[in-house]
Design a protein around this motif. Structure first.
Motif, PDB file in Angstrom:
ATOM      1  N   SER A   1       0.857  -1.191   0.000  1.00 12.93           N
ATOM      2  CA  SER A   1       0.000   0.000   0.000  1.00 12.93           C
ATOM      3  C   SER A   1       0.887   1.233   0.000  1.00 12.93           C
ATOM      4  CB  SER A   1      -0.850   0.044   1.278  1.00 12.93           C
ATOM      5  OG  SER A   1      -2.087  -0.539   1.043  1.00 12.93           O
ATOM      6  N   ILE A   2       0.596   2.149  -0.872  1.00 12.97           N
ATOM      7  CA  ILE A   2       1.353   3.402  -0.894  1.00 12.97           C
ATOM      8  C   ILE A   2       0.519   4.468  -0.207  1.00 12.97           C
ATOM      9  CG2 ILE A   2       2.459   5.121  -2.364  1.00 12.97           C
ATOM     10  CD1 ILE A   2       2.757   2.928  -4.473  1.00 12.97           C
ATOM     11  N   LEU A   3       1.091   5.060   0.845  1.00 12.36           N
ATOM     12  CA  LEU A   3       0.320   5.987   1.676  1.00 12.36           C
ATOM     13  C   LEU A   3       0.979   7.363   1.754  1.00 12.36           C
ATOM     14  CD1 LEU A   3      -0.261   3.503   4.659  1.00 12.36           C
ATOM     15  CD2 LEU A   3      -1.619   3.719   2.580  1.00 12.36           C
ATOM     16  N   PRO A   4       0.597   8.290   0.860  1.00 15.91           N
ATOM     17  CA  PRO A   4       1.130   9.661   0.972  1.00 15.91           C
ATOM     18  C   PRO A   4       0.600  10.347   2.234  1.00 15.91           C
ATOM     19  CG  PRO A   4      -0.497   9.473  -0.828  1.00 15.91           C
ATOM     20  CD  PRO A   4      -0.284   8.101  -0.302  1.00 15.91           C
TER      21      PRO A   4
ATOM     22  N   GLU B   1      -6.014   1.353   8.457  1.00 15.88           N
ATOM     23  CA  GLU B   1      -6.851   0.576   7.524  1.00 15.88           C
ATOM     24  C   GLU B   1      -6.036  -0.434   6.716  1.00 15.88           C
ATOM     25  OE1 GLU B   1      -9.486   3.084   5.250  1.00 15.88           O
ATOM     26  OE2 GLU B   1     -10.412   3.881   7.085  1.00 15.88           O
ATOM     27  N   ALA B   2      -4.855  -0.025   6.280  1.00 12.40           N
ATOM     28  CA  ALA B   2      -4.004  -0.962   5.517  1.00 12.40           C
ATOM     29  C   ALA B   2      -3.593  -2.136   6.417  1.00 12.40           C
ATOM     30  CB  ALA B   2      -2.788  -0.243   4.965  1.00 12.40           C
ATOM     31  N   SER B   3      -3.342  -1.842   7.699  1.00 14.98           N
ATOM     32  CA  SER B   3      -2.958  -2.908   8.635  1.00 14.98           C
ATOM     33  C   SER B   3      -4.128  -3.846   8.893  1.00 14.98           C
ATOM     34  CB  SER B   3      -2.453  -2.326   9.961  1.00 14.98           C
ATOM     35  OG  SER B   3      -1.367  -1.473   9.715  1.00 14.98           O
ATOM     36  N   MET B   4      -5.339  -3.262   9.023  1.00 23.45           N
ATOM     37  CA  MET B   4      -6.546  -4.078   9.210  1.00 23.45           C
ATOM     38  C   MET B   4      -6.777  -4.991   8.003  1.00 23.45           C
ATOM     39  SD  MET B   4      -8.720  -3.176  11.911  1.00 23.45           S
ATOM     40  CE  MET B   4     -10.388  -2.868  11.363  1.00 23.45           C
ATOM     41  N   GLN B   5      -6.413  -4.467   6.822  1.00 29.05           N
ATOM     42  CA  GLN B   5      -6.568  -5.255   5.592  1.00 29.05           C
ATOM     43  C   GLN B   5      -5.424  -6.249   5.415  1.00 29.05           C
ATOM     44  OE1 GLN B   5      -9.154  -5.380   3.213  1.00 29.05           O
ATOM     45  NE2 GLN B   5     -10.166  -4.385   4.930  1.00 29.05           N
ATOM     46  N   LYS B   6      -4.472  -6.243   6.382  1.00 31.21           N
ATOM     47  CA  LYS B   6      -3.335  -7.183   6.397  1.00 31.21           C
ATOM     48  C   LYS B   6      -2.444  -7.047   5.169  1.00 31.21           C
ATOM     49  CE  LYS B   6      -5.230  -9.287  10.029  1.00 31.21           C
ATOM     50  NZ  LYS B   6      -4.709  -9.192  11.370  1.00 31.21           N
ATOM     51  N   VAL B   7      -2.333  -5.821   4.658  1.00 35.04           N
ATOM     52  CA  VAL B   7      -1.413  -5.588   3.541  1.00 35.04           C
ATOM     53  C   VAL B   7       0.010  -5.709   4.089  1.00 35.04           C
ATOM     54  CG1 VAL B   7      -0.661  -3.941   1.779  1.00 35.04           C
ATOM     55  CG2 VAL B   7      -3.084  -4.045   2.459  1.00 35.04           C
ATOM     56  N   PRO B   8       0.851  -6.592   3.543  1.00 36.74           N
ATOM     57  CA  PRO B   8       2.153  -6.867   4.154  1.00 36.74           C
ATOM     58  C   PRO B   8       3.064  -5.645   4.292  1.00 36.74           C
ATOM     59  CG  PRO B   8       1.637  -8.536   2.511  1.00 36.74           C
ATOM     60  CD  PRO B   8       0.565  -7.489   2.413  1.00 36.74           C
ATOM     61  N   TYR B   9       3.128  -4.794   3.245  1.00 38.69           N
ATOM     62  CA  TYR B   9       4.021  -3.638   3.318  1.00 38.69           C
ATOM     63  C   TYR B   9       3.283  -2.338   3.023  1.00 38.69           C
ATOM     64  CZ  TYR B   9       7.923  -6.813   3.667  1.00 38.69           C
ATOM     65  OH  TYR B   9       8.789  -7.777   4.103  1.00 38.69           O
TER      66      TYR B   9
ATOM     67  N   VAL C   1      11.512   5.778   0.083  1.00 37.69           N
ATOM     68  CA  VAL C   1      10.209   5.441   0.684  1.00 37.69           C
ATOM     69  C   VAL C   1      10.452   4.976   2.123  1.00 37.69           C
ATOM     70  CG1 VAL C   1       9.088   4.788  -1.493  1.00 37.69           C
ATOM     71  CG2 VAL C   1      10.334   3.057  -0.210  1.00 37.69           C
ATOM     72  N   ALA C   2       9.519   5.278   3.032  1.00 44.53           N
ATOM     73  CA  ALA C   2       9.619   4.777   4.412  1.00 44.53           C
ATOM     74  C   ALA C   2       8.770   3.508   4.482  1.00 44.53           C
ATOM     75  CB  ALA C   2       9.115   5.823   5.395  1.00 44.53           C
ATOM     76  N   VAL C   3       9.404   2.402   4.878  1.00 44.35           N
ATOM     77  CA  VAL C   3       8.732   1.103   4.807  1.00 44.35           C
ATOM     78  C   VAL C   3       8.249   0.658   6.185  1.00 44.35           C
ATOM     79  CG1 VAL C   3       8.955  -1.305   4.067  1.00 44.35           C
ATOM     80  CG2 VAL C   3      10.265   0.489   2.901  1.00 44.35           C
ATOM     81  N   ARG C   4       6.986   0.218   6.229  1.00 44.05           N
ATOM     82  CA  ARG C   4       6.389  -0.251   7.474  1.00 44.05           C
ATOM     83  C   ARG C   4       5.696  -1.574   7.180  1.00 44.05           C
ATOM     84  NH1 ARG C   4       1.772  -0.040  10.365  1.00 44.05           N
ATOM     85  NH2 ARG C   4       1.856   0.752  12.500  1.00 44.05           N
ATOM     86  N   THR C   5       5.754  -2.506   8.156  1.00 45.34           N
ATOM     87  CA  THR C   5       5.082  -3.795   7.943  1.00 45.34           C
ATOM     88  C   THR C   5       3.686  -3.763   8.559  1.00 45.34           C
ATOM     89  OG1 THR C   5       5.746  -4.799  10.018  1.00 45.34           O
ATOM     90  CG2 THR C   5       7.320  -4.960   8.191  1.00 45.34           C
ATOM     91  N   ARG C   6       2.863  -4.761   8.223  1.00 43.19           N
ATOM     92  CA  ARG C   6       1.499  -4.789   8.762  1.00 43.19           C
ATOM     93  C   ARG C   6       1.492  -5.041  10.271  1.00 43.19           C
ATOM     94  NH1 ARG C   6      -0.063 -10.093   5.278  1.00 43.19           N
ATOM     95  NH2 ARG C   6       1.657 -11.352   5.958  1.00 43.19           N
ATOM     96  N   GLU C   7       2.625  -5.589  10.778  1.00 34.51           N
ATOM     97  CA  GLU C   7       2.719  -5.809  12.234  1.00 34.51           C
ATOM     98  C   GLU C   7       3.139  -4.533  12.955  1.00 34.51           C
ATOM     99  OE1 GLU C   7       4.489  -7.797  10.032  1.00 34.51           O
ATOM    100  OE2 GLU C   7       3.067  -9.476  10.008  1.00 34.51           O
TER     101      GLU C   7
END
Ligand code: ZN
Length: 430
Positions: free
Chosen positions: A335-338, A378-386, A400-406
């Protein structure tokens, strides 16, 4: 009659562990997660027990089915295709009509002929084999086909994806000589079942499913043939030095089986893959090959379902992973989140670059006018890995700043490095 069930525990800890498992299982209910992640739906107009798959759910099915196919292709399987209905004579010949006629959906054609919706693919496949006379040199013939089957289950028995009226089975069939059985069964076991289940972290247990000598009327064929077939499976299990137990009365009506049980992340056991040795269908359909001396020889048939029903397997996988599928399988992988509207143009550029560089990556851009906190939630709830979070800093540094669903922060990185990281993960099926 009223039945009362009870459970007893040795210690308080054991009881607490059990209660926790029940609580966790309720949270992971595939019907709840399936709706949250928008994977499948049931419609009153279509009917109970008839799941409809959304784009995301369909993506899961295609990827899983393709994974099994890739494993099969490596050991010489070919794909076949069959219709969903048949004349009832096919099942009368196979013996299914007598055994399962109450479970078969029937159709009467306008000319008054009785047809049936297929409850399994095996009898159809015998007719593909029967199209010509085979030389022993051309065997084994291995046919793979994931196809939807139909069973008229009672409404009260239906439950989510676990018990349905329409389900897609991945049953493949090998037509071979008796002397080739061990090699064929072994290849299915070692090269398909084991790697497939290992990649999801399932532990496998084995049941050798035998006929019940006290009820010969439940099975087709002669006793000697049964014992011979059962011994082949027993030897195979012994050679692999795996632990197994014998399930008397658990065989199919046409032959004994190797049934694999997967233990999920909550410690529950599910029957999953099955490999079956069938010496009866070839007899009933008169399937043969021509041997070295030019004589007709009776062949045997092996059934091999890896997921069994894709629908039911997904219900197990959803509960096993709580919807957090491995990266290669996730319907949306990135998911790309600006952070604000000011980064939307940069976000589009990042998305385009990812798509061009990766080819098949499944990327979503959330450029709504919402706080980044909400987008991350919302992206975490949808379990999008990155999740790639793009602010002013990232834009300036072209990173890009990378975050995991965890919720793990992997820091800033260049797009090339991020792509390398996830490509490796996808390749290893992590
Ligand atoms: Zn079959």
């Amino acid at each position: 009659m009223q039945r009362i069930y009870g459970l007893a525990f040795e210690t308080k800890e054991e009881l607490e562990k059990y209660l926790k498992m029940i609580e966790e299982a309720a949270k992971r209910d595939h019907k709840v997660i399936g709706q949250k992640l928008d994977l499948f739906v049931f419609s009153d107009l279509v009917g109970t027990g008839l799941p409809l798959w959304t784009p995301k759910g369909t993506m899961l099915r295609i990827l899983l089915d393709d994974y099994v196919w890739q494993l099969r292709k490596k050991i010489g399987y070919e794909r076949v295709e069959i219709p969903h209905i048949t004349k009832k004579e096919l099942y009368q010949t196979s013996g299914h009509w007598d055994k399962f006629k109450d479970d078969i959906f029937r159709i009467t054609t306008r000319e008054g002929h009785e047809f049936a919706m297929k409850p399994m693919s095996c009898p159809h496949h015998t007719q593909i084999y029967a199209r010509k006379l085979w030389s022993y040199r051309e065997l084994p013939q291995r046919y793979s086909n994931s196809t939807t089957c139909y069973r008229d289950e009672q409404t009260g028995e239906l439950s989510g994806l676990s018990r349905v009226r329409a389900f897609t089975q991945d049953d493949a069939h090998v037509f071979c000589r008796f002397g080739q059985v061990k090699q064929e069964l072994g290849a299915i076991w070692d090269k398909i079942v084991v790697p497939f289940y290992k990649s999801f972290g399932f532990e496998l247990k084995l049941r050798l499913s035998l006929h019940d000598p006290a009820h010969p009327e439940k099975y087709l064929g002669e006793k000697d043939k049964w014992l011979e077939a059962e011994e082949v499976l027993r030897q195979l299990a012994k050679e692999r030095k795996v632990e197994f137990f014998e399930g008397v009365g658990e065989a199919a009506f046409y032959g004994p089986k190797l049934d694999f049980m997967a233990t999920d992340s909550l410690g529950r056991e599910w029957q999953v893959a099955t490999i079956q040795l069938d010496m009866n269908q070839p007899e009933r359909f008169d399937l043969t090959c021509v041997d070295e001396k030019g004589q007709k020889e009776r062949i045997v048939m092996v059934h091999a379902a890896i997921m069994g029903s894709i629908d039911r397997f997904l219900s197990i996988l959803i509960e096993h992973t709580a919807g957090a599928f491995p990266l290669w399988l996730s319907p949306v992988q990135v998911s790309i989140l600006p952070i604000s509207k000011k980064q939307n143009a940069y976000a589009k550029k990042v998305m385009k670059e990812l798509l061009v560089a990766s080819g098949e990556l499944r990327v979503e851009l959330d450029d709504r006018d919402e706080s980044v906190g909400k987008k991350i939630r919302e992206a975490s709830m949808q379990k999008v890995p990155y999740q790639l979070i793009l602010g002013e800093k990232e834009q300036k540094a072209k990173k890009v700043a990378v975050r995991t669903r965890e919720g793990k922060d992997l820091g800033q990185m260049g797009l090339k490095k991020f792509l390398e990281k996830i490509s490796l993960e996808i390749e290893k099926k992590k």
